[in-house]
Design a protein around this motif. Sequence first.
Motif, PDB file in Angstrom:
ATOM      1  N   LYS A  80      10.166  20.436  -7.463  1.00  0.00           N
ATOM      2  CA  LYS A  80       9.181  21.276  -6.780  1.00  0.00           C
ATOM      3  C   LYS A  80      10.017  22.018  -5.284  1.00  0.00           C
ATOM      4  CE  LYS A  80       5.065  21.498  -4.026  1.00  0.00           C
ATOM      5  NZ  LYS A  80       3.863  20.703  -3.219  1.00  0.00           N
ATOM      6  N   VAL A  81       9.929  23.399  -5.200  1.00  0.00           N
ATOM      7  CA  VAL A  81      10.540  23.939  -4.070  1.00  0.00           C
ATOM      8  C   VAL A  81       9.847  23.678  -3.001  1.00  0.00           C
ATOM      9  CG1 VAL A  81      11.593  26.116  -3.607  1.00  0.00           C
ATOM     10  CG2 VAL A  81      11.624  25.360  -5.790  1.00  0.00           C
ATOM     11  N   THR A  82      10.446  23.160  -1.866  1.00  0.00           N
ATOM     12  CA  THR A  82       9.768  23.133  -0.522  1.00  0.00           C
ATOM     13  C   THR A  82      10.348  23.980   0.390  1.00  0.00           C
ATOM     14  OG1 THR A  82      11.279  21.438  -0.107  1.00  0.00           O
ATOM     15  CG2 THR A  82       9.350  20.603  -1.004  1.00  0.00           C
ATOM     16  N   GLY A  83      11.319  24.805  -0.005  1.00  0.00           N
ATOM     17  CA  GLY A  83      12.139  25.625   1.130  1.00  0.00           C
ATOM     18  C   GLY A  83      13.032  26.545   0.065  1.00  0.00           C
ATOM     19  N   VAL A  84      13.384  27.711   0.934  1.00  0.00           N
ATOM     20  CA  VAL A  84      14.251  28.539   0.383  1.00  0.00           C
ATOM     21  C   VAL A  84      15.216  28.794   1.595  1.00  0.00           C
ATOM     22  CG1 VAL A  84      14.837  30.915  -0.620  1.00  0.00           C
ATOM     23  CG2 VAL A  84      12.903  29.768  -1.327  1.00  0.00           C
ATOM     24  N   THR A  85      16.489  28.719   1.699  1.00  0.00           N
ATOM     25  CA  THR A  85      17.257  28.620   2.923  1.00  0.00           C
ATOM     26  C   THR A  85      18.234  29.763   2.725  1.00  0.00           C
ATOM     27  OG1 THR A  85      18.942  27.781   4.285  1.00  0.00           O
ATOM     28  CG2 THR A  85      19.057  27.295   1.842  1.00  0.00           C
ATOM     29  N   LYS A  86      18.631  30.418   4.065  1.00  0.00           N
ATOM     30  CA  LYS A  86      19.675  31.498   3.952  1.00  0.00           C
ATOM     31  C   LYS A  86      21.011  31.024   3.440  1.00  0.00           C
ATOM     32  CE  LYS A  86      18.475  35.648   5.636  1.00  0.00           C
ATOM     33  NZ  LYS A  86      18.587  36.805   4.886  1.00  0.00           N
TER      34      LYS A  86
ATOM     35  N   ARG B  33       8.624  28.913  -2.298  1.00  0.00           N
ATOM     36  CA  ARG B  33       8.053  27.728  -1.724  1.00  0.00           C
ATOM     37  C   ARG B  33       6.841  27.395  -2.595  1.00  0.00           C
ATOM     38  NH1 ARG B  33       6.327  25.929   4.506  1.00  0.00           N
ATOM     39  NH2 ARG B  33       5.834  23.666   3.836  1.00  0.00           N
ATOM     40  N   GLY B  34       6.860  26.258  -3.054  1.00  0.00           N
ATOM     41  CA  GLY B  34       5.811  26.014  -3.982  1.00  0.00           C
ATOM     42  C   GLY B  34       6.095  25.766  -5.607  1.00  0.00           C
ATOM     43  N   SER B  35       6.967  26.691  -5.892  1.00  0.00           N
ATOM     44  CA  SER B  35       7.304  26.815  -7.151  1.00  0.00           C
ATOM     45  C   SER B  35       8.152  25.726  -7.828  1.00  0.00           C
ATOM     46  CB  SER B  35       8.480  27.871  -7.558  1.00  0.00           C
ATOM     47  OG  SER B  35       7.666  29.209  -6.941  1.00  0.00           O
ATOM     48  N   LEU B  36       7.980  25.703  -9.202  1.00  0.00           N
ATOM     49  CA  LEU B  36       8.785  24.337  -9.974  1.00  0.00           C
ATOM     50  C   LEU B  36       9.862  25.324 -10.687  1.00  0.00           C
ATOM     51  CD1 LEU B  36       5.798  22.723 -11.763  1.00  0.00           C
ATOM     52  CD2 LEU B  36       6.999  21.733  -9.617  1.00  0.00           C
ATOM     53  N   VAL B  37      10.925  24.443 -10.531  1.00  0.00           N
ATOM     54  CA  VAL B  37      12.334  24.738 -11.373  1.00  0.00           C
ATOM     55  C   VAL B  37      12.791  23.737 -12.094  1.00  0.00           C
ATOM     56  CG1 VAL B  37      13.046  26.770  -9.457  1.00  0.00           C
ATOM     57  CG2 VAL B  37      13.800  24.230  -9.527  1.00  0.00           C
ATOM     58  N   THR B  38      13.067  24.160 -13.347  1.00  0.00           N
ATOM     59  CA  THR B  38      13.906  22.956 -14.087  1.00  0.00           C
ATOM     60  C   THR B  38      15.330  22.910 -13.816  1.00  0.00           C
ATOM     61  OG1 THR B  38      12.246  23.835 -15.821  1.00  0.00           O
ATOM     62  CG2 THR B  38      14.039  22.400 -16.756  1.00  0.00           C
ATOM     63  N   LEU B  39      15.717  21.632 -13.742  1.00  0.00           N
ATOM     64  CA  LEU B  39      16.931  21.176 -13.566  1.00  0.00           C
ATOM     65  C   LEU B  39      17.491  20.404 -14.656  1.00  0.00           C
ATOM     66  CD1 LEU B  39      16.696  20.077  -9.580  1.00  0.00           C
ATOM     67  CD2 LEU B  39      17.113  22.459 -10.503  1.00  0.00           C
ATOM     68  N   GLN B  40      18.729  20.733 -15.073  1.00  0.00           N
ATOM     69  CA  GLN B  40      19.483  19.577 -15.938  1.00  0.00           C
ATOM     70  C   GLN B  40      20.413  18.845 -15.337  1.00  0.00           C
ATOM     71  OE1 GLN B  40      19.930  21.409 -19.989  1.00  0.00           O
ATOM     72  NE2 GLN B  40      21.812  19.982 -20.146  1.00  0.00           N
ATOM     73  N   ILE B  41      19.994  17.636 -15.037  1.00  0.00           N
ATOM     74  CA  ILE B  41      21.131  16.739 -14.208  1.00  0.00           C
ATOM     75  C   ILE B  41      21.655  15.762 -15.327  1.00  0.00           C
ATOM     76  CG2 ILE B  41      21.200  15.297 -12.313  1.00  0.00           C
ATOM     77  CD1 ILE B  41      18.848  16.523 -11.212  1.00  0.00           C
ATOM     78  N   SER B  42      22.816  15.741 -15.558  1.00  0.00           N
ATOM     79  CA  SER B  42      23.404  14.909 -16.312  1.00  0.00           C
ATOM     80  C   SER B  42      22.947  14.836 -17.823  1.00  0.00           C
ATOM     81  CB  SER B  42      23.460  13.480 -15.851  1.00  0.00           C
ATOM     82  OG  SER B  42      24.213  13.222 -14.377  1.00  0.00           O
ATOM     83  N   GLY B  43      22.597  16.009 -18.258  1.00  0.00           N
ATOM     84  CA  GLY B  43      21.975  16.001 -19.551  1.00  0.00           C
ATOM     85  C   GLY B  43      20.442  16.041 -19.680  1.00  0.00           C
ATOM     86  N   LYS B  44      20.035  15.438 -18.546  1.00  0.00           N
ATOM     87  CA  LYS B  44      18.639  15.130 -18.377  1.00  0.00           C
ATOM     88  C   LYS B  44      17.640  16.488 -17.723  1.00  0.00           C
ATOM     89  CE  LYS B  44      15.204  11.732 -16.709  1.00  0.00           C
ATOM     90  NZ  LYS B  44      14.948  10.433 -16.065  1.00  0.00           N
TER      91      LYS B  44
END
Length: 854
Positions: A646-652, A630-641
């Motif tokens: 920002k991560v607001t939570g981690v779920t089971k 929670r609070g980390s940043l992750v890089t996402l590639q969505i449709s080539g972009k």
Amino acid sequence: MNRTYFKATMREISQSMGKFVSIVLIILLGSLLYVGIRSVGPDLNQTANHYFKQQKLSDVKVSSTMGLTNRDLTSIKQNKQVKTALPIHMVTLQKSRSQIVSVYGYQKQAKLDQLKLVSGKLPTQANQLVLDIKAKENGYHIGDIYRLPKNSNLNRRKFKIVGFVNSPQYVSSTDRGTTNLGNGTVNYFAYVPNSTFKQKVYPTIAVQFKKSSQYAAGTDSYNNYIDKQKTSLKKSLSKRPEQRQTQLQNSAQAKLNKQKAKIKQQEKQLTKIPSGYQTTKTKAAKRKLTTAKAEIKRAEAQIKKIARPTYLYNDRSANPGYQDYFDESHSIAAIAIIFPGFFLFIAILITFTTVSRMVEKNRREIGLMRALGYTKHEIAMKYIVYTLLAGILGAGLGGVLGMLTLPQFVFSLLSNNNLTAFVGVIPWSYLAQTMIAGLVATLGSALIVLTINLREVPTNLMRERAPKAGKRILMERITPLWRRLSFNQKVSYRNLFRYKGRMLMTIVGIAGCTGLILTGFGIQNSVDDLVPTQYEDVQHFQALVTVKKATQRIHAANISGQKSVMAKSITARPTHGTANDTVTLIVPKATANFSQYVTLKSVTTGKKIKLSDQGVVLSEKLATDMNAKRGSLVTLQISGKKVKAKVTGVTKNYAGHWIYTTKSYYHHLTGNSAKATTRLVKTNQTKKAQREKLSRQLLKENGVLNVSFPRYAASALSTGGLGSVVLIMIVMSGALALVVLYNLTNINISERMRELATIKVLGFYDREVTAYVARENVVFTVAGIILGWGIGLFLHQFIMVKAQTGSILFPMTIHYPGYIWSAVITGCFSLFIGVLTHYKLKRIDMLDALAASE
């Protein structure tokens, strides 16, 4: 060693054959499981690696959203690390409502992805094809006429089936990938002659790198090498997206220019006609020209909007069943890290105790030999030969049997893949380790005890050690309890604490075996609970339905609920690092009632998580892979972009990688609106026939493009190999428990022969003598079972964490039958040994046992 002493050694073995065999068996069982289970992972990897090399499976497949051309092929071939690049023609067709087929072009001299013939022959004529072996499920036979649906990419539709094949591109025997057609699942593949295709572009180009064969498939070294070469390949094609875009724009513009030239020509002709001579036809022609000009303007605007194509580089992990196979192999290898080692440790511990007690028992004989003038070396040789034989026989036989049997047995139970030829490797390191362990347990223990005893003078050795003095125990201080115990019970409890070393060793031996059995049941429970836990505790929908329009609702009679979401496959990786995961992004149209379809529960607090406009919620295994919290940043590639979220939570979550967010935050990330064209569907009718009926009903509705049932996906969560390992573990642990109990009881009786003979002389009946010993064993067994449960819990937790691979996170569950069965199995073995003990005690010769030892 002289002949007489050698005969004495052989006599020692023959007279104590039960003890010798039990030592050999304990070492054999430990070595068999250690070598066998530890060999499974490497053997499975070697089997796959051999198959892929034999069939020349490509390393990477390059594709593009606009297709690939010969210029792309040339750019790929110019990469110095590329060994072979093969363009592939392919199209996926809906043959019928229930059949989706992927049709490939067959090249006789193909250097990559070669087919493995199962029956019949490969195509030799333009009207012949071969089908996937899985197509037999649809009733096809060699010699049948096969018709493909009409398609602009093919110049022939009618073929004769000449054979059935497997392809190295499909490791799974059931999964053939997904598509946007029909119910979303490809049923089988077909190969037709390459000349059948009339595609102007290639859907895919298969690539093999020069040094990839130097690395074993599925290993980290292979994956790292391929990742490096994919980066190199991307650089080789870095200019191609822009060039391809320009080419498409120029091609479209050229066609448009021809139209513009025709319009200009027509305009010139019309302007030559005087206004007074213009007819109705002339005026109509002018109106057509005006309309044509407007269409050209719109076409020019569309040409400018032609997007730059996205180039995709899929490695072998994208092949159906490939990653599942290696994930299962890695899970078994993870179990092999701790379980067989602990198994062998228990075997060594018991063997060490057995051998040391055996040498200690022969103190008088050792003293006598010393008095007769035998050297320490000569005396020691008897026990060295005895223990060497036991250690070498046990470790050698166990290691070889484990190597030859268990890996092949596990492989034979892996029915969910197309690999049929087992290829094993000789595990020299594991064989050496188990041999060393076996000799440490036997020869090592003998040498330690001999070293201690041979330091004493012969007269001391020839005297029996004085028995340990009895002491008051804690129970005696509890007067009300102690008074209620019988004389026999008091003696038994005093003996328990009188020989603390023997008590500890027996309890540890029993606990170890119970713990191993419980671990086996626990692993099976975790494997079995994976799917139910995911689709009952986390995701509560049964089907995913893709529709054409976001506003469309579906109306099948058996649906009890539906939720509109956007479901999109994206790529995720941490801001710092190289990990890369394919993820399903879920964006609900509205967050109200979303918890009825997906439960988001915090990994750390266990509280429910609400979707926020401030970030995304990650599934647990994905967060672990991404090193995110929670609070980390992750890089996402969505449709080539590429975007940073920002991560607001981690779920089971237990199966698959998932990211959840709101449509507001999705718009914030991408600048685009989330199109909710997927429906999370609830239905209580989940049997196969009911699912198929519902799928047919839904696909009849206008606008329904795809129907899938994630819980019942063919092989996404294959764990057959893990289950077979669990079966082996439980059986072997039970066998070890039996031998350990027998051995420890045997030691107990042999060390207390004079004591037991004495109480028989004093008038104890056989049953009372048995109860005298059995009472101690019952206490040891109960204590061992309780301690074993604790050991089993620890081992289960450790192994299941290590066994997590890919997108799988096993639930840490052990159901109560596991505890009961582990106790019952150990208890039954203890009872069986008790019966054997009774008959052995009946045969005690009181005169011999009480004979003077001086």
